[in-house]
Design a protein around this motif. Structure first.
Motif, PDB file in Angstrom:
ATOM      1  N   ARG B 145       6.687   2.173  -6.905  1.00  0.00           N
ATOM      2  CA  ARG B 145       6.332   3.564  -7.201  1.00  0.00           C
ATOM      3  C   ARG B 145       4.932   3.682  -7.806  1.00  0.00           C
ATOM      4  O   ARG B 145       4.335   4.757  -7.784  1.00  0.00           O
ATOM      5  N   ASN B 146       4.409   2.597  -8.341  1.00  0.00           N
ATOM      6  CA  ASN B 146       3.068   2.637  -8.924  1.00  0.00           C
ATOM      7  C   ASN B 146       1.993   2.121  -7.975  1.00  0.00           C
ATOM      8  O   ASN B 146       0.871   1.861  -8.387  1.00  0.00           O
ATOM      9  N   MET B 147       2.354   1.940  -6.709  1.00  0.00           N
ATOM     10  CA  MET B 147       1.377   1.416  -5.750  1.00  0.00           C
ATOM     11  C   MET B 147       1.089   2.438  -4.673  1.00  0.00           C
ATOM     12  O   MET B 147       1.931   3.271  -4.347  1.00  0.00           O
ATOM     13  N   SER B 148      -0.089   2.332  -4.092  1.00  0.00           N
ATOM     14  CA  SER B 148      -0.434   3.215  -2.970  1.00  0.00           C
ATOM     15  C   SER B 148       0.351   2.769  -1.740  1.00  0.00           C
ATOM     16  O   SER B 148       0.889   1.662  -1.698  1.00  0.00           O
ATOM     17  N   GLY B 150      -0.766   1.883   1.112  1.00  0.00           N
ATOM     18  CA  GLY B 150      -1.368   0.686   1.692  1.00  0.00           C
ATOM     19  C   GLY B 150      -0.942  -0.565   0.949  1.00  0.00           C
ATOM     20  O   GLY B 150      -0.609  -1.586   1.549  1.00  0.00           O
ATOM     21  N   GLU B 151      -0.915  -0.453  -0.376  1.00  0.00           N
ATOM     22  CA  GLU B 151      -0.489  -1.608  -1.178  1.00  0.00           C
ATOM     23  C   GLU B 151       0.973  -1.943  -0.913  1.00  0.00           C
ATOM     24  O   GLU B 151       1.344  -3.112  -0.784  1.00  0.00           O
ATOM     25  N   GLN B 152       1.783  -0.887  -0.819  1.00  0.00           N
ATOM     26  CA  GLN B 152       3.209  -1.126  -0.566  1.00  0.00           C
ATOM     27  C   GLN B 152       3.408  -1.819   0.781  1.00  0.00           C
ATOM     28  O   GLN B 152       4.190  -2.758   0.905  1.00  0.00           O
ATOM     29  N   GLN B 153       2.646  -1.356   1.788  1.00  0.00           N
ATOM     30  CA  GLN B 153       2.815  -1.980   3.090  1.00  0.00           C
ATOM     31  C   GLN B 153       2.316  -3.426   3.055  1.00  0.00           C
ATOM     32  O   GLN B 153       2.860  -4.282   3.736  1.00  0.00           O
ATOM     33  N   ARG B 154       1.304  -3.680   2.232  1.00  0.00           N
ATOM     34  CA  ARG B 154       0.841  -5.068   2.135  1.00  0.00           C
ATOM     35  C   ARG B 154       1.883  -5.947   1.428  1.00  0.00           C
ATOM     36  O   ARG B 154       2.035  -7.125   1.760  1.00  0.00           O
ATOM     37  N   VAL B 155       2.608  -5.361   0.462  1.00  0.00           N
ATOM     38  CA  VAL B 155       3.720  -6.115  -0.140  1.00  0.00           C
ATOM     39  C   VAL B 155       4.732  -6.456   0.952  1.00  0.00           C
ATOM     40  O   VAL B 155       5.230  -7.582   1.047  1.00  0.00           O
ATOM     41  N   THR B 174       1.487   1.367  10.558  1.00  0.00           N
ATOM     42  CA  THR B 174       0.382   2.160  10.002  1.00  0.00           C
ATOM     43  C   THR B 174       0.674   3.644  10.016  1.00  0.00           C
ATOM     44  O   THR B 174      -0.138   4.443   9.559  1.00  0.00           O
ATOM     45  N   ALA B 175       1.831   4.032  10.533  1.00  0.00           N
ATOM     46  CA  ALA B 175       2.100   5.461  10.733  1.00  0.00           C
ATOM     47  C   ALA B 175       2.034   6.253   9.445  1.00  0.00           C
ATOM     48  O   ALA B 175       1.648   7.417   9.439  1.00  0.00           O
ATOM     49  N   ALA B 176       2.406   5.614   8.335  1.00  0.00           N
ATOM     50  CA  ALA B 176       2.440   6.365   7.088  1.00  0.00           C
ATOM     51  C   ALA B 176       1.166   6.163   6.263  1.00  0.00           C
ATOM     52  O   ALA B 176       1.093   6.585   5.120  1.00  0.00           O
ATOM     53  N   LEU B 177       0.160   5.498   6.858  1.00  0.00           N
ATOM     54  CA  LEU B 177      -1.023   5.148   6.075  1.00  0.00           C
ATOM     55  C   LEU B 177      -2.243   5.950   6.513  1.00  0.00           C
ATOM     56  O   LEU B 177      -2.356   6.361   7.668  1.00  0.00           O
ATOM     57  N   ASP B 178      -3.162   6.137   5.578  1.00  0.00           N
ATOM     58  CA  ASP B 178      -4.419   6.774   5.956  1.00  0.00           C
ATOM     59  C   ASP B 178      -5.258   5.772   6.745  1.00  0.00           C
ATOM     60  O   ASP B 178      -4.897   4.603   6.871  1.00  0.00           O
ATOM     61  N   SER B 179      -6.351   6.260   7.256  1.00  0.00           N
ATOM     62  CA  SER B 179      -7.139   5.460   8.184  1.00  0.00           C
ATOM     63  C   SER B 179      -7.575   4.123   7.576  1.00  0.00           C
ATOM     64  O   SER B 179      -7.392   3.063   8.171  1.00  0.00           O
ATOM     65  N   GLU B 180      -8.101   4.171   6.356  1.00  0.00           N
ATOM     66  CA  GLU B 180      -8.619   2.944   5.770  1.00  0.00           C
ATOM     67  C   GLU B 180      -7.513   1.915   5.562  1.00  0.00           C
ATOM     68  O   GLU B 180      -7.637   0.743   5.926  1.00  0.00           O
ATOM     69  N   ASN B 181      -6.400   2.381   5.000  1.00  0.00           N
ATOM     70  CA  ASN B 181      -5.280   1.476   4.777  1.00  0.00           C
ATOM     71  C   ASN B 181      -4.687   0.982   6.088  1.00  0.00           C
ATOM     72  O   ASN B 181      -4.260  -0.165   6.192  1.00  0.00           O
ATOM     73  N   GLY B 182      -4.668   1.879   7.086  1.00  0.00           N
ATOM     74  CA  GLY B 182      -4.170   1.502   8.401  1.00  0.00           C
ATOM     75  C   GLY B 182      -4.993   0.357   8.969  1.00  0.00           C
ATOM     76  O   GLY B 182      -4.444  -0.639   9.456  1.00  0.00           O
ATOM     77  N   HIS B 183      -6.312   0.487   8.862  1.00  0.00           N
ATOM     78  CA  HIS B 183      -7.187  -0.579   9.362  1.00  0.00           C
ATOM     79  C   HIS B 183      -6.953  -1.871   8.603  1.00  0.00           C
ATOM     80  O   HIS B 183      -6.904  -2.951   9.193  1.00  0.00           O
ATOM     81  N   GLN B 184      -6.799  -1.740   7.294  1.00  0.00           N
ATOM     82  CA  GLN B 184      -6.576  -2.940   6.470  1.00  0.00           C
ATOM     83  C   GLN B 184      -5.329  -3.694   6.912  1.00  0.00           C
ATOM     84  O   GLN B 184      -5.340  -4.917   7.064  1.00  0.00           O
ATOM     85  N   PRO B 207      -3.873   5.102  18.044  1.00  0.00           N
ATOM     86  CA  PRO B 207      -4.971   4.545  18.846  1.00  0.00           C
ATOM     87  C   PRO B 207      -5.945   3.718  18.003  1.00  0.00           C
ATOM     88  O   PRO B 207      -6.628   2.832  18.529  1.00  0.00           O
ATOM     89  N   ARG B 208      -5.996   3.961  16.689  1.00  0.00           N
ATOM     90  CA  ARG B 208      -6.900   3.198  15.827  1.00  0.00           C
ATOM     91  C   ARG B 208      -6.561   1.728  15.821  1.00  0.00           C
ATOM     92  O   ARG B 208      -7.356   0.896  15.407  1.00  0.00           O
ATOM     93  N   THR B 209      -5.349   1.410  16.230  1.00  0.00           N
ATOM     94  CA  THR B 209      -4.912   0.020  16.114  1.00  0.00           C
ATOM     95  C   THR B 209      -5.349  -0.831  17.302  1.00  0.00           C
ATOM     96  O   THR B 209      -5.300  -2.052  17.246  1.00  0.00           O
TER      97      THR B 209
END
Ligand SMILES: Nc1ncnc2c1ncn2[C@@H]1O[C@H](COP(=O)(O)OP(=O)(O)OP(=O)(O)O)[C@@H](O)[C@H]1O
Ligand SMILES: [Mg+2]
Lengths: 376, 250
Positions: B145-148, B150-155, B174-184, B207-209
């Motif tokens: 709950r304290n992570m963004s 993108g961080e949660q998806q990286r966990v 990446t569907a739930a992530l913003d562009s930057e996190n999606g790219h990451q 398509p960004r993927t």
């Protein structure tokens, strides 16, 4: 990790945890009070038989309990008993309901226990004031401290009327409780007869001691033959009879055990309900766990650990309250019994109850479809 | 890279639902995943992507067809055996992360290792390593709950990685992530495929993927409708080779 997950799941919803713990606590308290009363009652009922020094009890035919033996035996029975080979002694004991008239007015039912102070049969135990020999003094009786109030007296030296004569309290015991709520009044055999206007050779029981090495079964058969219309019971048979009479014929024991079962049922329902709803709330997590490849057993262990953890905390809280109640009950006429064995048994029961409660939650996760992890 | 496929599905048919609501979600799909490759599975909504992913991941059993994972036939195994196969071979990443909210990042990753029967000490070492690999070495004790996002998806990626599976399957990571996190996250998946020689399959609409893929497989209405493979050219331009594998229509 199972323990971590189980505990964190439990603490995640504190209200539900509180409900669970209250359910278990309630159950533990109720069950231990009911069982404590039950075992306390048992102990009280058999105390007289247990404290008497006898291998065999000769009673009037059909005596239902220690309190209800009547006054039907006499010196002929004693002689017959003593003539049996292997019988070392046959000590008469007098037990009968009697009416105690309080010095300040009013009366209450008591049970008079008449014994020969020079015989080694049944004597009052746990004396806290006066001594045994004082009972032989004119009018001397021993009563238990618990009942002083009921008997309308304050202590040593107080007098009262029993049936046809006056008595004087010369000794006080601690811990001789009566399940029938009629206090026991110890006095000499002869005074007991005199107070109740009974023949001078009448009594209720013969407490038979066998010589060392005597075959009890054989001696018992011969005794029964020579005594004709009397019953010869072993100590444990006589205990069982008294228990049967007071706990089961009266329904008291059934009510106590029924109360304990009810406590268990209520606890089980509450714990089952909270565990089930907790499991439902964490269902996606369990499905994720399953998708990650956990075995069904792993998930069951998480749920059982939740149940066991709740059980342990609930038990500790409940037992603390139960012990407090037990302590408070010690001074009352109906003390609860709590022994290490009973406490251990209750712990096992609590764990068992929570394990049973986990069944519905386990069935729920068993049906879990790991495919639900993909949001569709 | 000419090697054996680690996961191979052949002629998969899957029927879902019952009675009148019965749907043929997959109508004869064949797909192989190669070690070291990031494959994207693309297709319109309802085309059967998740269903295929579930079958590849041994979560659903196919109605017909065969699935071979690391040389072992896995179709027809019972649920317990399938769980064992997942535990040993597959890491999952989900659209909505599916982290345990009551556990820290470290505990989330450790849990996936504990399920595999590893010792507590080993789960800690492995989980920490995996979280560092995804750049979360500093968030070990954080709660989801304290992570963004993108961080949660990286966990979640760390959780999938930690057990060192041969195959990683991601459903719309990446569907739930913003562009930057999606790219990451996509860069991370591509790196995981490259560096560790794992087969990674990601279902995506996004398509960004594309630029991260070694291969793009398209699915439509329960059938594979095409496949494109990235070709490295001299100018380092990425384009896709339209080696369309047309499936016979019914
Ligand atoms: N449990 C089910 N019962 C019946 N039909 C189902 C079930 N699950 C999925 N379907 C159907 O199967 C088809 C394929 O579904 P699937 O979830 O695989 O599609 P998808 O490509 O992942 O779609 P999306 O992009 O929306 O996630 C759809 O028509 C869907 O409605
Ligand atoms: Mg889908």
């Amino acid at each position: 990790m199972i323990l971590t997950l189980a505990i964190k799941n439990l603490f995640h919803d504190r209200i539900r945890l509180a409900v669970t713990l209250v359910g278990i606590l309630f159950s533990v308290v109720l069950v231990s009070v009911q069982l404590g009363l039950y075992y306390g009652a048992r102990k009280m009922i058999v105390a007289m038989v247990d404290n008497a020094n006898a291998d065999l009890w000769v009673t009037a035919y059909g005596a239902k309990s220690f309190e209800e033996g009547g006054v039907l035996l006499n010196q002929k029975d004693r002689h017959a008993a003593l003539s049996v080979p292997g019988v070392a002694s046959a000590v008469p004991l007098y037990v009968h309901f009697s009416e105690w008239r309080k010095p300040g007015g009013g009366s209450t039912s008591t049970i008079i226990v008449g014994f020969n102070p020079e015989d080694d049969g049944l004597r009052p135990w746990g004396l806290i004031a006066g001594d045994e020999s004082s009972i032989a003094e004119p009018g001397g009786v021993a009563v238990d401290r618990t009942y002083l109030n009921d008997l309308g007296i304050i202590g040593i030296g107080d007098t009262a009327q029993i049936d046809f004569g006056r008595v004087r309290v010369t000794a006080i015991t601690e811990g001789i409780r009566s399940f029938t709520m009629s206090p026991f009044v110890f006095t000499t055999l002869n005074r007991a007869r005199a107070l109740q206007n009974q023949p001078s050779d009448a009594f209720s029981y013969l407490l038979v001691k066998l010589a060392p090495g005597t075959d009890m079964a054989r001696a018992r058969t011969v005794l029964a033959e020579r005594l004709g219309n009397r019953e010869v019971l072993t100590k444990s048979e006589f205990r069982d009879r008294s228990l049967q009479q007071w706990l089961f014929s009266t329904g008291a024991g059934v009510a106590l055990i029924g109360g304990a079962l009810l406590g268990l049922l209520v606890g089980t329902v509450i714990v089952a309900q909270t565990l089930y709803s907790s499991t439902k709330d964490h269902l996606t997590e369990f499905a994720t766990l399953r998708a990650l490849g956990s075995s069904a057993g792993y998930i069951h262990r998480v749920i059982l650990t939740q149940a066991a953890f709740s059980a342990i905390i609930g038990y500790c809280l409940g037992m603390a309250i139960a012990l407090a109640i037990t302590t408070l009950s010690e001074a009352t006429a109906l003390p609860l019994l709590m022994t290490p064995w009973l406490a251990a048994g209750l712990f096992a029961i609590t764990i068992g109850m929570c394990a049973v409660s986990a069944i519905s939650a386990i069935l729920k996760v068993t049906k879990i479809d790991p495919a639900m992890v993909f949001s569709r | 890279m000419k090697s054996e496929p680690v996961l191979e599905a052949t002629d998969i048919v899957k029927e879902l639902g019952q009675g009148a609501g019965k749907v043929r979600a997959l109508k004869g799909v064949s797909l192989s995943l190669m070690p070291g490759e990031l494959t994207l599975l693309m297709g319109p909504s309802g085309s059967g992507k998740t269903t295929l992913l579930s079958i590849l991941g041994c979560i659903l059993a196919p109605s017909a067809g065969s699935v071979t994972l690391a040389g072992q036939r896995v179709d027809g195994l019972d649920p317990e055996a399938l769980a064992g196969v997942r535990r040993r071979n597959i890491g999952f990443i989900f659209q909505s992360y599916n982290l345990f909210p009551t556990l820290t990042a470290l505990e989330n990753v450790r849990l996936a290792l504990d399920v595999r029967g590893m010792s507590a000490a080993e789960t800690v070492i492995r989980a920490e390593t995996a979280l560092r690999e995804v750049g979360l070495g500093h968030r070990l004790q954080s709660y989801p709950r304290n992570m963004s996002g993108g961080e949660q998806q990286r966990v979640a990626v760390a959780r999938a990685l930690a057990g060192d599976p041969a195959v990683i399957l991601a459903d719309e990571p990446t569907a739930a992530l913003d562009s930057e996190n999606g790219h990451q996250v996509m860069a991370l998946l591509a790196r995981i495929a490259k560096e560790k020689g794992r087969a990674v399959l990601a279902v995506t609409h996004d398509p960004r993927t594309h630029s991260y893929a070694d291969r793009i497989v398209r699915i439509e209405d329960g059938l594979i409708s095409g496949e494109e493979r990235r070709v490295e050219t001299g100018e380092n331009i990425t384009r896709y080779d339209l080696t369309r594998k047309r499936k016979a229509n019914g």
